[in-house]
Design a protein around this motif. Structure first.
Motif, PDB file in Angstrom:
ATOM      1  N   THR A  57      22.352  97.998  14.870  1.00  0.00           N
ATOM      2  CA  THR A  57      21.985  96.924  13.941  1.00  0.00           C
ATOM      3  C   THR A  57      20.799  97.316  13.085  1.00  0.00           C
ATOM      4  O   THR A  57      20.784  97.107  11.865  1.00  0.00           O
ATOM      5  CB  THR A  57      21.679  95.640  14.726  1.00  0.00           C
ATOM      6  N   VAL A  61      20.935  97.595   9.006  1.00  0.00           N
ATOM      7  CA  VAL A  61      20.333  96.485   8.259  1.00  0.00           C
ATOM      8  C   VAL A  61      19.083  96.896   7.496  1.00  0.00           C
ATOM      9  O   VAL A  61      18.824  96.389   6.398  1.00  0.00           O
ATOM     10  CB  VAL A  61      20.010  95.315   9.224  1.00  0.00           C
ATOM     11  N   SER A  69      16.824  93.643   3.180  1.00  0.00           N
ATOM     12  CA  SER A  69      16.978  93.614   4.634  1.00  0.00           C
ATOM     13  C   SER A  69      17.267  92.201   5.124  1.00  0.00           C
ATOM     14  O   SER A  69      18.110  91.993   6.000  1.00  0.00           O
ATOM     15  CB  SER A  69      15.702  94.148   5.313  1.00  0.00           C
ATOM     16  N   GLY A  73      20.688  91.178   6.824  1.00  0.00           N
ATOM     17  CA  GLY A  73      20.564  90.677   8.185  1.00  0.00           C
ATOM     18  C   GLY A  73      21.236  89.322   8.362  1.00  0.00           C
ATOM     19  O   GLY A  73      21.912  89.071   9.364  1.00  0.00           O
ATOM     20  N   ARG A  76      24.886  89.836   8.432  1.00  0.00           N
ATOM     21  CA  ARG A  76      25.329  90.444   9.694  1.00  0.00           C
ATOM     22  C   ARG A  76      25.354  89.419  10.824  1.00  0.00           C
ATOM     23  O   ARG A  76      26.306  89.378  11.614  1.00  0.00           O
ATOM     24  CB  ARG A  76      24.427  91.621  10.071  1.00  0.00           C
ATOM     25  N   ILE A  77      24.334  88.586  10.922  1.00  0.00           N
ATOM     26  CA  ILE A  77      24.323  87.619  12.017  1.00  0.00           C
ATOM     27  C   ILE A  77      25.398  86.558  11.801  1.00  0.00           C
ATOM     28  O   ILE A  77      26.010  86.069  12.761  1.00  0.00           O
ATOM     29  CB  ILE A  77      22.927  86.966  12.168  1.00  0.00           C
ATOM     30  N   LEU A 161      17.962  92.439  14.575  1.00  0.00           N
ATOM     31  CA  LEU A 161      17.483  91.772  13.366  1.00  0.00           C
ATOM     32  C   LEU A 161      16.044  91.319  13.514  1.00  0.00           C
ATOM     33  O   LEU A 161      15.249  91.411  12.563  1.00  0.00           O
ATOM     34  CB  LEU A 161      18.381  90.572  13.050  1.00  0.00           C
TER      35      LEU A 161
END
Length: 439
Positions: A57, A61, A69, A73, A76-77, A161
């Motif tokens: 991760t 990220v 970022s 992030g 991604r989450i 993250l």
């Protein structure tokens, strides 16, 4: 001793330590993030399983800009949470019926690939499909219960993250839009000085102009593209910055044309002719407008209106030129110079319209923003649909074929199959396969 302490350059040293290049700052942040992810992943009793996803991760990220970022992030989450939530009911419903399980996996991967090949939130769609393939693939191959796998995946991504966000706040946070505005402000001042010098050679030294006119446009456009991914940077604001960069380069081009064209020295020195003085006033007006634009960019505000003053100054030049024409004392080359001045007026009027559009966007009445539009059914893109079907078939086949042959299967084959199949071009697929073979 007190005097010595007061004169010791400690403040200057600390300032020097804090003023590092963006490249060095990103290198430090990246190294600190990776080191922290490795340490946390191997800390005894802290993380018991799937700790490698913390490092993965972080590596995926971490971006040179803090806003980038943060945006990546969040995507991604969001994708991880969606994939984990989807995996649990699918496995609970179809774990005892392999054909239906593969069919549901095919559907999820096809939806993820369709979104991944679209214009918005591509990374979130990618992560959603990737996560679903990993969690369901691991559960189907006996890697653990689906709830545990989904929870571990989500928590490891969350830890990664958290590391990136904390390090970004502590070590020289970089905001792209601030850097873009500073670059455009410096460019505006350089172009203003170059225009003033091109119209009045006594305004600055000739040796400074070539360096001042070196074009940074390619780098600025790259920064603006990165700024679009930052939280809080609207499409309208990014478009205004992009137009400003392009128009400043157009103004720099006019400065170069004026520089190699006829100068004010070639204009007749008749005392009744004030064309040279009118041009000088025009150059001063241009430089003042560019200084106002630079100050507004740095202060993140709309500049004071400038186009009308520039147009009035140019009109005065035109008036003096008319007097010269009537006396038949106008050199032919000067006509071309005046045409360049007219083009400059048009450029600055376009700049003024761009900044006015930004101000209008901020002050748009709420009722206009809240206008309800009739929704329309989205059209299915045939090309994206081909990618979706290809990705769904590839992931299902990657799990089904080894199981049918009785081979032991690693759950990573499913996300890797998606990663390869969702690439739209054959050249990209070939490059990905070569890279995977090398790894």
């Amino acid at each position: 001793m007190a005097q010595a302490l007061r004169t010791f350059p400690l403040r200057g040293m600390l300032t020097g330590l804090g003023a590092v290049s963006p490249e060095f700052a990103f290198a430090v942040r990246y190294a600190v993030c990776a080191s922290a992810a490795i340490w946390i992943g191997h800390a005894p009793g802290l993380v018991t399983n799937q700790s490698s996803w913390i490092l993965i991760t972080v590596l995926m990220v971490a971006q040179p800009e803090s806003g980038g970022s943060l945006m990546k992030g969040l995507l991604r989450i969001a994708g991880t949470a969606a994939g984990a939530i989807i995996s649990i009911p699918l496995f609970g419903l179809f774990s005892q019926d392999p054909p239906l399980m593969l069919a549901s996996l095919f559907l999820v991967q096809a939806i993820g690939a369709y979104g991944f090949s679209g214009p918005r939130y591509q990374y979130a769609w990618f992560v959603m499909a990737f996560t679903t393939a990993i969690v369901l693939g691991s559960a189907m191959t006996g890697g653990g219960t689906v709830e545990t796998l989904a929870f571990q995946r989500a928590t490891m991504v969350g830890l990664g993250l958290l590391i990136v966000f904390i390090v970004d706040m502590l070590f020289w946070p970089a905001h792209t839009e601030v850097g873009v505005r500073a670059s455009l402000a410096a460019r505006a001042r350089a172009v203003g000085a170059a225009l003033r010098e091109a119209i009045d050679p006594s305004a600055a030294t000739q040796s400074e102009a070539p360096e001042a006119l070196a074009s940074p446009l390619a780098g600025q456009l790259g920064q603006i593209a990165a700024a679009r991914a930052e939280i809080g940077v609207t499409k309208t604001r990014a478009a205004i910055l992009q137009n400003t960069a392009i128009l400043l380069e157009a103004a720099a081009s006019r400065a170069r044309s004026l520089r190699v064209g006829p100068s004010t020295d070639e204009i007749p020195a008749d005392s009744s002719n004030s064309l040279a003085r009118a041009q000088l006033a025009f150059g001063i007006q241009l430089e003042a407008a560019l200084e106002e634009i630079a100050a507004a960019l740095e202060a993140q505000r709309a500049p004071a209106p400038f186009a009308d003053d520039i147009e009035a100054a140019c009109a005065q030049v035109e008036s003096e030129l008319t007097v010269l024409r009537e006396s038949n004392a106008t050199p032919t080359a000067v006509e071309g110079r005046i045409a360049n001045l007219r083009d400059l007026v048009s450029l600055f009027q376009t700049l003024q319209h761009a900044f006015d559009a930004m101000a209008e966007q901020k002050e748009k009445p709420r009722q206009e923003r809240d206008t309800v539009q009739t929704p329309s059914w989205p059209r299915v893109d045939p090309f994206r649909m081909q990618i979706a079907l290809r990705a769904g078939i590839a992931v299902a086949a990657a799990l089904m074929i080894p199981a049918a042959l009785g081979w032991s299967t690693n759950a990573l084959v499913a996300p890797i199959a998606f990663m390869v199949a969702a690439i739209p071009t054959r050249g990209g697929v070939t490059q990905m396969l070569i890279a995977l073979a090398v790894v």
